[in-house]
Design a protein around this motif. Structure first.
Motif, PDB file in Angstrom:
ATOM      1  N   ASN A 129      39.498 101.251 -36.538  1.00 15.35           N
ATOM      2  CA  ASN A 129      39.479 101.632 -35.125  1.00 15.35           C
ATOM      3  C   ASN A 129      38.411 100.866 -34.363  1.00 15.35           C
ATOM      4  OD1 ASN A 129      41.570 103.566 -35.418  1.00 15.35           O
ATOM      5  ND2 ASN A 129      40.099 105.056 -36.206  1.00 15.35           N
TER       6      ASN A 129
ATOM      7  N   GLU B 270      40.019  94.389 -28.498  1.00 15.71           N
ATOM      8  CA  GLU B 270      40.517  94.650 -27.143  1.00 15.71           C
ATOM      9  C   GLU B 270      39.450  94.389 -26.088  1.00 15.71           C
ATOM     10  OE1 GLU B 270      43.699  97.665 -26.426  1.00 15.71           O
ATOM     11  OE2 GLU B 270      42.703  98.654 -28.111  1.00 15.71           O
TER      12      GLU B 270
ATOM     13  N   ASN C 224      49.232  99.771 -37.246  1.00 11.77           N
ATOM     14  CA  ASN C 224      49.731 100.739 -36.267  1.00 11.77           C
ATOM     15  C   ASN C 224      49.521 100.261 -34.833  1.00 11.77           C
ATOM     16  OD1 ASN C 224      46.918 101.102 -36.864  1.00 11.77           O
ATOM     17  ND2 ASN C 224      46.938 102.951 -35.611  1.00 11.77           N
ATOM     18  N   GLU C 225      48.713  99.219 -34.640  1.00 11.03           N
ATOM     19  CA  GLU C 225      48.403  98.723 -33.300  1.00 11.03           C
ATOM     20  C   GLU C 225      49.144  97.436 -32.949  1.00 11.03           C
ATOM     21  OE1 GLU C 225      46.740 100.369 -31.228  1.00 11.03           O
ATOM     22  OE2 GLU C 225      45.365 101.696 -32.290  1.00 11.03           O
TER      23      GLU C 225
ATOM     24  N   ALA D   5      52.369  96.417 -32.620  1.00 10.89           N
ATOM     25  CA  ALA D   5      53.444  96.409 -31.616  1.00 10.89           C
ATOM     26  C   ALA D   5      52.886  96.518 -30.206  1.00 10.89           C
ATOM     27  CB  ALA D   5      54.429  97.539 -31.896  1.00 10.89           C
ATOM     28  N   ARG D   6      51.887  97.368 -30.018  1.00  9.00           N
ATOM     29  CA  ARG D   6      51.290  97.547 -28.687  1.00  9.00           C
ATOM     30  C   ARG D   6      50.548  96.296 -28.245  1.00  9.00           C
ATOM     31  NH1 ARG D   6      46.268  98.992 -26.929  1.00  9.00           N
ATOM     32  NH2 ARG D   6      45.532  99.430 -29.045  1.00  9.00           N
ATOM     33  N   LEU D   7      49.731  95.738 -29.130  1.00  8.44           N
ATOM     34  CA  LEU D   7      48.911  94.591 -28.756  1.00  8.44           C
ATOM     35  C   LEU D   7      49.754  93.330 -28.553  1.00  8.44           C
ATOM     36  CD1 LEU D   7      45.872  95.172 -31.123  1.00  8.44           C
ATOM     37  CD2 LEU D   7      45.949  95.499 -28.654  1.00  8.44           C
TER      38      LEU D   7
ATOM     39  N   LYS E 157      52.367  93.047 -27.003  1.00  8.32           N
ATOM     40  CA  LYS E 157      52.909  93.053 -25.641  1.00  8.32           C
ATOM     41  C   LYS E 157      51.852  92.729 -24.592  1.00  8.32           C
ATOM     42  CE  LYS E 157      56.293  96.626 -26.904  1.00  8.32           C
ATOM     43  NZ  LYS E 157      56.720  98.030 -26.658  1.00  8.32           N
ATOM     44  N   ASP E 158      50.589  92.703 -24.997  1.00  9.83           N
ATOM     45  CA  ASP E 158      49.487  92.459 -24.071  1.00  9.83           C
ATOM     46  C   ASP E 158      49.282  90.952 -23.913  1.00  9.83           C
ATOM     47  OD1 ASP E 158      46.900  92.172 -22.871  1.00  9.83           O
ATOM     48  OD2 ASP E 158      46.377  94.196 -23.545  1.00  9.83           O
TER      49      ASP E 158
END
Length: 530
Positions: A236, A243, A258-259, A261-263, A265-266
């Motif tokens: 974490n 980020e 777990n992060e 897919a989200r990252l 897209k950034d």
């Protein structure tokens, strides 16, 4: 040409490599500091002491090897500008770059190369037993010519030398190490190499700092001013630093899946993907020396008791694949998953445990084992927890224990003080390089990432030994088909998942990955785009 074709085969030419476009030279900008997050602190910064990926990700920038591999798995020059291989495949002649200097200004010569192999690698490197006994001689023919002669042909030799994690072929300065005990030489903590970056500082528990080597023999490189390797065991904290822009690169062994897919897209970030040459498997190691795990029926029962599909899905958040062999399926020429006979079968597992002489007690428990894992790699921790829960269905209690990485390595690979352990194992770029060192009888030694399980099968040893000098592609495939069959029957470890190979990077960071190893390579090509 025959030997070059054989090399391409041995290097895994059928695998897809990382494809990272290289911009025109004019586009490459100088300056900047690249911060790389590691999941744990390495035990050493010199390659001959260990085969730990974290340490090698640093050492690859400090030291130079004879050769490297490009993204097409082809050997490319490093210290050796060129080389020749004799027609019989026994003699390799390397011509060194005369401009190469160690960081203290002393020229790199063939004597340094010969010393590295004869006095250090041959005596101390953890994986030396899997290939060095086949070396007849390693000599300096003149100041800039190094010759290695083999007893029998070994087609993957250049691939092995380029895979410095497994070969230890990071060239050391003879004038620093000669006459000392290499294991305790002070230079191990203040390393002097000939690589693109020079050692500046190792702040224990925090970070390592390297700075640009202005005298690097590859003209015009590196582009960056500085590299900082930050030790961030907590995933974490690691992702938060990424980020915030405090970290520029997280290699695929340290990525919190777990992060992803989200990252992805950034627009501030990018995911560097591809079939990494290392072809990594998540393995559940089993100490076969004593107790219940010494019985093959018990090991097979444990494999029936677990569900690798659930483990892979939950531990890697859908980013990985369940493993079906001791080889990664990316090694298409050698992989054979037809021996995966251990779909979860609780009834079968209970039957085997009863037959092995481990009935349930009055409390329903047959026996207790531990599962060790190294902090900083949450997928290993999650895998251990899922395995623990699944084993309850067959009356086996598992005690999950977490250690910092140096302690984990010491307990598992040095002291053999474990029942089971979670560990990533490479199976590429050629299994003759990576797999043999895990399961050959001669590799039962107190060295990191060797045969800590204490497993021995003379039939498998014979296959390994014969394959080392085999040049026929079809015969090699037959060898590895049989090797996989034996390993899946004996189960000195249990394959759990195939590890995803995506790296997270700052979108401004260019050419951070320019070869098939990805996480431990020199960053001499890396640069920041404005």
């Amino acid at each position: 040409m025959q030997w070059m074709r054989m090399l391409a085969f041995a290097a895994g030419a059928f695998c897809a490599a990382l494809m990272v476009a290289t911009p025109p030279v004019a586009a490459q900008q100088r300056g900047g500091t690249m911060v790389i997050a590691l999941s744990g602190e390495p035990s050493a910064l010199v390659g001959f002491l260990h085969t730990d990926t974290g340490g090698h990700s640093i050492a690859a920038n400090i030291f130079s090897g004879l050769v490297g591999l490009n993204e097409d798995f082809e050997p490319v020059p490093e210290l050796a500008r060129s080389w020749e291989i004799s027609k019989d495949g026994l003699t390799y002649t390397f011509h060194l770059d005369p401009n190469a200097r160690f960081h203290d200004g002393v020229p790199v010569t063939a004597e340094d190369v010969a010393f590295t192999f004869n006095d250090v690698v041959a005596k101390y490197h953890p994986s030396r037993g899997s290939w060095w006994p086949n070396v007849e001689s390693a000599t300096a023919e003149d100041e800039h010519t190094f010759v290695m002669k083999l007893k029998k042909p070994f087609p993957p030799l250049l691939t092995l030398l380029a895979y410095q994690l497994r070969s230890g072929a990071e060239i050391l300065p003879k004038h620093i190490y000669e006459g000392s005990d290499p294991m305790t030489n002070p230079a191990n903590e203040h390393p002097i190499g000939s690589g693109a970056f020079k050692f500046v500082e190792w702040s224990k528990g925090s970070h390592v700092v390297l700075e640009r080597n202005d005298d690097y023999f590859m003209e015009g490189k590196p582009y960056l001013d500085r590299l900082i390797f930050q030790f961030i065991p907590d995933p974490n904290t690691r992702i938060l630093a990424f980020e915030r822009g405090e970290v520029d690169f997280i290699d695929y062994t340290a990525v919190p899946h777990n992060e992803v897919a989200r990252l992805a897209k950034d627009p501030r970030f990018k995911l560097l993907t591809g079939a990494d040459a290392i072809a990594v498997q998540g393995m559940w190691l089993l100490n076969v020396r004593k107790g219940p795990l010494a019985k093959n029926e018990v090991r097979q029962a444990l494999s029936y008791a677990i569900d690798v599909n659930e483990i892979s899905d939950k531990a890697l958040f859908g980013a990985g694949r369940p493993a079906h062999s001791f080889l990664n399926s990316n090694l298409k020429w050698a992989f054979n998953g037809s021996y995966d006979v251990y779909d979860r079968d609780v009834e079968k597992a209970n039957e085997l445990l009863d037959e092995a002489g481990y009935p349930r007690g009055d409390n329903g428990i047959r026996f207790t084992i531990n599962i060790l894992w190294a902090a900083g790699r949450p997928y290993d921790g999650k895998s251990a927890e899922i395995i623990r829960d699944q084993l309850r269905d067959v009356g086996v209690t598992a005690d999950v224990k977490t250690y910092d990485r140096p302690t984990f390595i010491e307990k598992v690979f040095d002291q053999w003080d474990f029942d089971t352990a979670m560990q990533l194992y490479s199976t590429g770029p050629d299994p003759a390089i990576s797999v043999v060192t895990r399961y050959h009888t001669k590799q039962i030694n107190h060295s990191p990432f060797t045969n800590a399980m204490g497993y021995s099968n003379p039939e498998l040893d014979k296959i390994f030994d014969e394959d080392a000098s085999e040049v026929n592609e079809e015969k090699r495939k037959e060898n590895w088909d049989e090797a996989q069959k034996i390993l899946m029957q004996d189960l000195p470890a249990i394959p759990v998942f195939e590890f995803p190979d995506g790296h997270l990077a700052n979108a401004r960071l260019m050419d951070a990955v320019t070869g098939p190893y990805g996480y431990f390579q020199s960053r001499h090509n890396a640069w920041f785009k404005d």
